[in-house]
Write a protein that holds these residues in place. Structure first.
Motif, PDB file in Angstrom:
ATOM      1  N   THR A 176       0.838  -1.208   0.000  1.00 22.57           N
ATOM      2  CA  THR A 176       0.000   0.000   0.000  1.00 22.57           C
ATOM      3  C   THR A 176       0.870   1.254   0.000  1.00 22.57           C
ATOM      4  OG1 THR A 176      -0.027   0.044   2.403  1.00 22.57           O
ATOM      5  CG2 THR A 176      -1.817  -1.141   1.310  1.00 22.57           C
ATOM      6  N   GLN A 177       2.169   1.052   0.209  1.00 19.29           N
ATOM      7  CA  GLN A 177       3.073   2.207   0.304  1.00 19.29           C
ATOM      8  C   GLN A 177       4.509   1.743  -0.003  1.00 19.29           C
ATOM      9  OE1 GLN A 177       2.649   3.524   4.359  1.00 19.29           O
ATOM     10  NE2 GLN A 177       2.862   1.467   5.204  1.00 19.29           N
ATOM     11  N   SER A 179       6.888   2.729   1.533  1.00 18.02           N
ATOM     12  CA  SER A 179       7.605   2.750   2.815  1.00 18.02           C
ATOM     13  C   SER A 179       8.159   1.370   3.161  1.00 18.02           C
ATOM     14  CB  SER A 179       6.670   3.218   3.939  1.00 18.02           C
ATOM     15  OG  SER A 179       6.098   4.457   3.606  1.00 18.02           O
ATOM     16  N   GLN A 182      11.806   0.873   2.919  1.00 14.26           N
ATOM     17  CA  GLN A 182      12.685   1.341   4.007  1.00 14.26           C
ATOM     18  C   GLN A 182      13.215   0.163   4.814  1.00 14.26           C
ATOM     19  OE1 GLN A 182      11.122   4.206   6.750  1.00 14.26           O
ATOM     20  NE2 GLN A 182       9.981   5.340   5.205  1.00 14.26           N
ATOM     21  N   ARG A 203      -4.261   0.432  -3.466  1.00 14.28           N
ATOM     22  CA  ARG A 203      -5.232   0.593  -2.372  1.00 14.28           C
ATOM     23  C   ARG A 203      -6.637   0.523  -2.944  1.00 14.28           C
ATOM     24  NH1 ARG A 203      -2.667   5.752   0.964  1.00 14.28           N
ATOM     25  NH2 ARG A 203      -0.545   4.921   0.916  1.00 14.28           N
ATOM     26  N   GLN A 216       4.362   5.926  -5.943  1.00 17.92           N
ATOM     27  CA  GLN A 216       4.967   6.765  -4.906  1.00 17.92           C
ATOM     28  C   GLN A 216       6.479   6.770  -5.078  1.00 17.92           C
ATOM     29  OE1 GLN A 216       3.766   5.010  -1.137  1.00 17.92           O
ATOM     30  NE2 GLN A 216       2.059   6.440  -0.935  1.00 17.92           N
ATOM     31  N   GLU A 218       9.522   6.933  -2.346  1.00 19.17           N
ATOM     32  CA  GLU A 218       9.895   6.981  -0.934  1.00 19.17           C
ATOM     33  C   GLU A 218      11.319   7.502  -0.822  1.00 19.17           C
ATOM     34  OE1 GLU A 218       7.579   5.823   1.035  1.00 19.17           O
ATOM     35  OE2 GLU A 218       8.554   5.864   2.997  1.00 19.17           O
ATOM     36  N   PHE A 256       2.009   9.582  11.303  1.00 10.12           N
ATOM     37  CA  PHE A 256       2.257   8.320  10.608  1.00 10.12           C
ATOM     38  C   PHE A 256       2.920   7.415  11.642  1.00 10.12           C
ATOM     39  CE2 PHE A 256       2.543  11.590   7.294  1.00 10.12           C
ATOM     40  CZ  PHE A 256       1.587  11.134   6.402  1.00 10.12           C
ATOM     41  N   PHE A 258       5.201   5.267  11.456  1.00 10.27           N
ATOM     42  CA  PHE A 258       6.635   4.996  11.277  1.00 10.27           C
ATOM     43  C   PHE A 258       7.509   6.237  11.410  1.00 10.27           C
ATOM     44  CE2 PHE A 258       5.477   6.365   7.067  1.00 10.27           C
ATOM     45  CZ  PHE A 258       4.254   5.738   6.828  1.00 10.27           C
ATOM     46  N   THR A 259       6.902   7.389  11.691  1.00  8.94           N
ATOM     47  CA  THR A 259       7.708   8.598  11.904  1.00  8.94           C
ATOM     48  C   THR A 259       7.268   9.288  13.195  1.00  8.94           C
ATOM     49  OG1 THR A 259       6.188   9.618  10.329  1.00  8.94           O
ATOM     50  CG2 THR A 259       8.428   9.193   9.551  1.00  8.94           C
ATOM     51  N   GLY A 290       3.884  13.520   2.693  1.00 13.81           N
ATOM     52  CA  GLY A 290       4.016  13.193   4.108  1.00 13.81           C
ATOM     53  C   GLY A 290       5.467  12.857   4.413  1.00 13.81           C
ATOM     54  N   ALA A 291       5.897  13.156   5.631  1.00 17.01           N
ATOM     55  CA  ALA A 291       7.305  12.933   5.957  1.00 17.01           C
ATOM     56  C   ALA A 291       7.484  12.903   7.471  1.00 17.01           C
ATOM     57  CB  ALA A 291       8.164  14.034   5.341  1.00 17.01           C
ATOM     58  N   GLY A 292       8.720  12.752   7.889  1.00 22.46           N
ATOM     59  CA  GLY A 292       8.971  12.792   9.321  1.00 22.46           C
ATOM     60  C   GLY A 292      10.336  12.245   9.684  1.00 22.46           C
ATOM     61  N   ALA A 313      12.402  10.427   6.666  1.00 22.54           N
ATOM     62  CA  ALA A 313      11.726   9.700   5.592  1.00 22.54           C
ATOM     63  C   ALA A 313      10.659  10.587   4.992  1.00 22.54           C
ATOM     64  CB  ALA A 313      11.101   8.425   6.140  1.00 22.54           C
ATOM     65  N   PHE A 314      10.403  10.359   3.711  1.00 26.87           N
ATOM     66  CA  PHE A 314       9.300  11.078   3.069  1.00 26.87           C
ATOM     67  C   PHE A 314       8.697  10.206   1.982  1.00 26.87           C
ATOM     68  CE2 PHE A 314      13.329  12.403   1.121  1.00 26.87           C
ATOM     69  CZ  PHE A 314      13.114  12.166  -0.230  1.00 26.87           C
ATOM     70  N   GLY A 315       7.429  10.462   1.684  1.00 27.89           N
ATOM     71  CA  GLY A 315       6.754   9.697   0.636  1.00 27.89           C
ATOM     72  C   GLY A 315       6.006  10.647  -0.276  1.00 27.89           C
TER      73      GLY A 315
HETATM   74  N1  DAH Z   1       3.557   5.944   3.365  1.00 25.34           N
HETATM   75  C1  DAH Z   1       2.761   7.146   3.506  1.00 25.34           C
HETATM   76  C2  DAH Z   1       1.508   7.000   2.703  1.00 25.34           C
HETATM   77  O1  DAH Z   1       1.479   6.225   1.783  1.00 25.34           O
HETATM   78  C3  DAH Z   1       3.528   8.339   3.027  1.00 25.34           C
HETATM   79  C4  DAH Z   1       4.673   8.692   3.915  1.00 25.34           C
HETATM   80  C5  DAH Z   1       4.435   9.545   4.999  1.00 25.34           C
HETATM   81  C6  DAH Z   1       5.919   8.151   3.729  1.00 25.34           C
HETATM   82  C7  DAH Z   1       5.441   9.861   5.842  1.00 25.34           C
HETATM   83  C8  DAH Z   1       6.947   8.477   4.576  1.00 25.34           C
HETATM   84  C9  DAH Z   1       6.696   9.341   5.644  1.00 25.34           C
HETATM   85  O2  DAH Z   1       8.170   7.984   4.434  1.00 25.34           O
HETATM   86  O3  DAH Z   1       7.691   9.649   6.458  1.00 25.34           O
HETATM   87  O4  DAH Z   1       0.548   7.668   2.992  1.00 25.34           O
END
Ligand code: DAH
Length: 347
Positions: A176-177, A179, A182, A203, A216, A218, A256, A258-259, A290-292, A313-315
């Motif tokens: 679904t992502q 991520s 990672q 999704r 996406q 990542e 999120f 994971f962040t 989104g990130a963190g 991380a960011f997506g």
């Molecule tokens: N995986 C999230 C999504 O699909 C997006 C995302 C948000 C990725 C924050 C990240 C992150 O690496 O830090 O909605």
């Protein structure tokens, strides 16, 4: 008969025949056949005349020979002239047949271009590669652990409801992502890590801005002393390169699993410059990703000591980026393969 055994009459007759034949010659081939008929060294009509020399008195033979030679020269000249006239005619005919009107407008050729999603994907890769990121391409089928559990989203975690998952079995699913990439990278590499993971995600979601399959990108950086300011610095470069020089970023608190902290990244509206317009719904800001800071638990899950290392991380949604950048209001336009739409986007 005369002293040349009737040669004069025969010469006159050959000349008349040659002229008659010449008047009917229309092609180089016919001219060539005619030359053979009259001038072939053995069988030609003119060479054949020499046979009659035997009947002529020896003192008259020189004159006989001269007369025949003169006829030969005359015939050769005639064929040269006719030959070049016929060639000229043939050339003109060819010119007429192969005539090309160079003043006609040309047929326009349709130039192909990359799909907008591919264009944006390549632009993103170029931008982050220039900051030292390398590519990791994960797989579209994942197991629950990589897509959720290791990303601090265990079974029954409410955050699982944020994404409607296509399960293939109780264990396997369509990711679904991105991520999930990672975890694979952190399990296999020691910091410093700087990777970019582009790919398709899935999704159960379908409306004007969502499609069941989308892409996406990542980003993950793990090193000593990584902070939110590093994240914002990189994302500033990203928005400036994608949306234009003057674009700025703003971080908003978000969540999120994971962040921690998690942020929603907005960029200043590149359409109105921040004054407020339809695109930014009057706010001056547009949500772009989104990130963190990577959650300590995620680092631990991958065997990385969170007291020694930290990560960001960011997506980024690739379709969302393409839609914002090119003013596309329905995601379906990106998947319908309508050449008239797709050919308008050629960056
Ligand atoms: N995986 C999230 C999504 O699909 C997006 C995302 C948000 C990725 C924050 C990240 C992150 O690496 O830090 O909605």
């Amino acid at each position: 008969m005369g002293k040349l055994n009737g040669l004069e009459d025969k010469v006159a007759e050959i000349k008349a025949r040659l002229e008659e034949a010449a008047s009917e010659m229309g092609t180089s081939k016919e001219v060539y056949e005619g030359m053979k008929e009259f001038l072939d060294p053995k069988k030609g009509r003119i060479s054949q005349l020499m046979k009659d020399m035997r009947e002529v008195a020896p003192e008259d033979r020189a004159e006989f020979g001269k007369t025949v030679n003169a006829l030969k020269t005359w015939a050769q000249d005639r064929f040269d002239t006719i030959g070049s006239e016929v060639k000229q005619q043939e050339l003109m005919m060819r010119y007429r047949k192969e005539f090309v009107d160079v003043t006609l407008p040309s047929v326009s050729l349709k130039k192909g271009n990359l799909h907008p999603i591919t264009q944006v994907r390549e632009q993103l890769i170029d931008i982050f590669a220039s900051m030292g990121f390398t590519i990791y391409e994960g797989s579209e089928i994942e197991n629950d652990y990589y897509n959720f559990t290791a990303l601090n989203t265990p079974q029954d975690h409410p955050a699982r409801d944020m994404q409607d998952t296509f399960y293939l079995s109780p264990e396997f699913l369509l990711r679904t992502q991105t991520s999930s990439g990672q975890i694979h990278v952190m399990e296999n590499e020691k910091p410093p890590i700087k990777i970019l993971s582009p790919g398709k995600v899935f999704r159960s979601d379908d409306d004007a801005t969502h499609s069941p399959m989308f892409s996406q990108m990542e980003g993950l950086v793990v090193d000593k002393h990584i902070a939110l300011s590093d994240l914002q610095g990189m994302l500033d470069i990203f928005v400036q390169k994608i949306y234009g020089e003057g674009t700025r970023t703003r971080l908003r608190p978000s969540y999120f699993p994971f962040t921690e902290p998690s942020v929603e990244v907005d960029c200043s509206c590149f359409s109105c410059g921040g004054k407020g317009c339809r695109l930014c719904k009057g706010t001056g800001w547009i949500e772009v990703l989104g990130a963190g800071i990577v959650n300590r638990k995620v680092l631990e899950n991958c065997g990385i000591d969170p007291d020694e290392y930290s990560g960001l991380a960011f997506g980024i949604g690739i379709e969302r980026t393409a839609m914002l950048k090119y003013g596309i209001n329905n995601i379906k336009l990106l998947f319908e393969s309508d050449i008239d739409v797709l050919s308008q986007i050629d960056d």
